[in-house]
Design an enzyme around this catalytic site. Structure first.
Site: not given
Length: 753
Positions: A592, A594, A664, A674
């Site tokens: 996508h 941002d 990204h 994570r």
């Protein structure tokens, strides 16, 4: 698999709308079109019987839709499918009937009979023609439509069909009847027009996992031919097949004109009142009423250009859609060696922008290449010349109405010349046009114009480990040493104690993939928990300060043209779900951008809501690396070609511009958890995160009560952890309680990095 449809708006019919026999206006409108052809009522008598494929008249489609919705909620799936399918078919047939009647009742055939009335007064001659056209239209529609089908439907039903809501019901009904292939097509058709519908997105994901479901089932049943040709032309251009691209562009022109004309034909409906207006309070006389209705229909006709140039599911139209096709055509014909067709395309483009310098230069080049007489013989396309002339004629009338009758007209075209604008409103029109061009330029200039990579790093111990060159892109970098291991551990401790499942994702614990669990925490929530004694105040403050470090570093390194403001800060942890990793092929976060809506098929990114169009810079501050998978990657606009990959590690800050330069995604986390701080920044102070400002204000009050200034708290404890000074944000006052509560409803459900 059930759709989430909480409310079905009641269906209602509108009352007659216009006084003084508004049918006169329908006739007046058609009397001003460029081309006419008359068909007598007798020739139209039998067309209605075949409009819906069977004998009889077309029923009202909203009634069929209501019956389908009732059957759906009664779980009578076969009836629901029958009525919903018929409602879609009937609406399409109704549009065809209306276009047919309007075309068949054109005014050429009435001219001589009007004169036979024997009266020399022009208004009687005109209205004699009007009455004949009214008779023709009434006869045509009576022979093809049921009386109730000729009435206007409610705005709620119109909105449902515009948003393709019938397909939302149909996909569930098909699934219940085990017609999976049809369910897939219906789901895909709805999703194309509603790309942010979360439940349908999940449904499509589940359909793709089902055995036997074919890729060709993911078909848009409402696809528009001109968009199909547009996408095919872009693809052929990208592959260097310029002859094929030219063929697709030619077909795109034809389909675009067809779509515009079909849209324009449907504008000749009843008058639409606005606000508190109604037919009960209408005090206008015949000519005022006629003029207002006429200009309303002309405005609708003009808006068809924007409607046709807007993709399903998008808000903004492709600017200069038709002229831009001829830009592509001139280029593809030139590359294919067809100088004559390239010359024709340039001349056609100049119909819209006669003073465009690059195209005028192209024109001279092609004229010299083609040779004197041969080049001069090539002219612009007749159908486009007719289109432009008709549009200009309508604009003149509309701007007359703006000047003298007080109407509002939103011109969809940037190419409108000043010659059609009345002198008294010319300056205002110029100002509005310049503003629109400026906004468009800001939107299209990309990320490169605002930032310059390579500025100083204001914090000691921080270094650049990767820049745009090594990351194969533009305005993207990796900075290491922003946090030390002890600081990473403190924020991880905070996340373990306070992060909530689904925080930042509207409560959805697995917003992007069912194979991972997402927990989140905002700076304000961390502060409040520290005030209540649930978490360490030092850890909560470190969370707050870590974002400020990132802001200062990126503002300096990217040479920001103005101060960066926080748009949102979120501590997010994504953990692999045990037992759900075998054979996994999905991503932790799909590709996508941002601040724009990425459309990989056309390699475009649309900077329009619901994207967060105010975002300018994005960043991730990583906290750990003791997990498997979870690498961040940049991709090409196709969403498939990976251009660079970044591995997380404690204290690593990844920063990049938020737009189309940097699509990204995140690879699957297959073991462990994570954690990272996701940060977004904006250059617009009005878009600054009010929740963070509130947290900052509370911190200031806490420290002042303790007799310390901002930044002094915990200083002795932190000396052992790091000798680096911690930059502090500027002070700000507290928000009013009401504003704070309203803002709180908005924050906390952004897509995360």
């Amino acid at each position: 698999m059930a759709a989430t449809l909480d409310n079905v708006a009641p269906l209602s019919r509108c009352l007659p709308l216009s006084p003084f026999s508004f049918i006169f206006i329908l006739c007046l409108l058609s009397s001003l079109t460029l081309n006419y052809s008359f068909s007598s009522p007798d020739s139209l008598q039998n067309t209605g019987n075949s409009a819906n494929g069977q004998a009889g008249l077309l029923p009202p489609y909203d009634g069929l839709y209501l019956a389908g919705v009732r059957a759906y909620f009664a779980e009578e799936w076969e009836k629901a499918v029958e009525y919903l399918e018929r409602s879609l078919q009937t609406r399409a047939a109704l549009d065809r009937v209306k276009r047919s009647c309007l075309a068949g009742c054109a005014l050429d055939g009435f001219g001589s009979e009007a004169a036979a009335g024997g009266d020399s007064l022009s208004d009687l001659k005109f209205f004699w023609t009007v009455l004949r056209r009214a008779e023709c239209l009434l006869f045509c529609e009576r022979n093809q439509l049921e009386p109730t089908a000729r009435s206007a439907v409610s705005e709620d039903v119109l909105a449902d069909f515009e948003s393709r809501n019938p397909y939302n019901y149909l996909q569930v009904a098909y699934y219940k009847l085990k017609k999976v292939e049809k369910a897939v097509s219906a789901a895909h058709t709805f999703f194309v027009s509603n790309p942010n519908h979360l439940e349908m997105k999940l449904n499509l994901r589940n359909y793709r996992k089902m055995k036997g479901v074919k890729e060709e089932s993911f078909t848009d049943l409402e696809s528009k031919a001109h968009w199909f040709q547009f996408d095919a032309a872009l693809l052929s251009e990208g592959q260097g097949d310029f002859l094929a691209a030219a063929e697709h562009w030619e077909e795109c022109v034809r389909e675009t004109l067809t779509a515009i004309n079909e849209c324009r034909a449907l504008c000749e409906g009843p008058y639409r009142y606005h606000g508190e207006e109604s037919h009960l309070t209408d005090k206008r006389d015949l000519y005022q009423s006629t003029a207002d209705h006429f200009l309303q229909v002309l405005s609708c006709r003009q808006s068809c250009v924007s409607q046709v140039a807007t993709r399903p599911g998008r808000i903004s139209a492709v600017e200069d859609f038709l002229p831009s096709i001829f830009e592509h055509l001139h280029f593809t014909y030139y590359k294919a060696g067809r100088i004559d067709k390239a010359l024709e395309s340039v001349r056609t483009f100049l119909l819209f922008y006669p003073a465009d310098e690059p195209m005028l230069e192209n024109l001279q080049y092609y004229l010299q290449t083609a040779g004197g007489a041969a080049g001069q013989a090539v002219t612009a396309r007749e159908e486009i010349s007719a289109f432009v002339n008709q549009s200009l004629g309508e604009k003149k009338l509309l701007y007359f109405g703006v000047k003298n009758l007080g109407i509002t007209f939103n011109d969809p075209d940037l190419w409108t010349p000043e010659s059609v604008i009345p002198e008294s409103i010319l300056e205002e029109w110029r100002s509005e046009k310049d503003k629109r061009r400026s906004e468009k330029g800001e939107e299209n200039k990309g990320d490169q114009a605002d930032f310059i990579e390579g500025g100083a790093l204001p914090l000691p111990g921080v270094s650049v480990s990767q820049d745009s060159l090594s990351l194969n892109g533009s305005l993207r970098s990796v900075l290491d040493g922003v946090l030390n291991p002890e600081e990473c551990g403190a924020i991880l401790r905070l996340a373990k104690a306070a992060a909530a499942s689904g925080d930042g994702y509207r409560g959805r614990r697995s917003p992007h993939t069912p194979h991972e669990k997402f927990d989140g925490l905002t700076v304000l929530r961390a502060l409040r928990l520290s005030q209540e004694g649930f978490v360490s105040q030092l850890d909560a403050r470190l969370f707050f300060d870590a974002g400020e470090r990132a802001r200062l570093l990126l503002q300096s390194y990217f040479n920001s043209p103005s101060p960066l403001y926080f748009s949102f800060t979120h501590l997010v942890c994504r953990a692999a779900v045990p037992g759900e990793q075998e054979g996994r092929v999905d991503l932790s976060h799909p590709v996508h951008a941002d601040n724009c809506l990425l459309e990989p098929e056309t390699r475009q990114c649309w900077r329009e809501p619901p994207a967060y169009i105010h975002r300018d810079l994005s960043a991730i501050l990583y906290l750990n690396e003791d997990f498997e998978g979870g690498n961040f990657f940049f991709s090409d606009l196709d969403g498939k070609t990976v251009t660079a990959e970044v591995s997380p590690r404690c204290g690593r800050l990844l920063g990049f511009t938020s737009g189309s330069d940097n699509p990204h995604g995140v690879r699957a986390v297959t073991r462990g958890q994570r954690c990272a701080l996701a940060l977004w920044f904006t250059l617009q102070e009005t878009q600054a995160d009010q929740e963070r400002k509130e947290a900052e204000s509370i911190w200031t009050e806490i420290l002042e009560e303790d007799g310390r200034s901002v930044g002094e708290e915990g200083k002795e404890e932190r000396v052992a952890e790091s000798n680096d000074p911690i930059p502090q944000p500027p002070r700000s006052g507290r928000l009013r309680e009401g504003a704070r509560e309203r803002r709180r409803e908005r924050v906390g459900w952004r897509d995360e990095l």
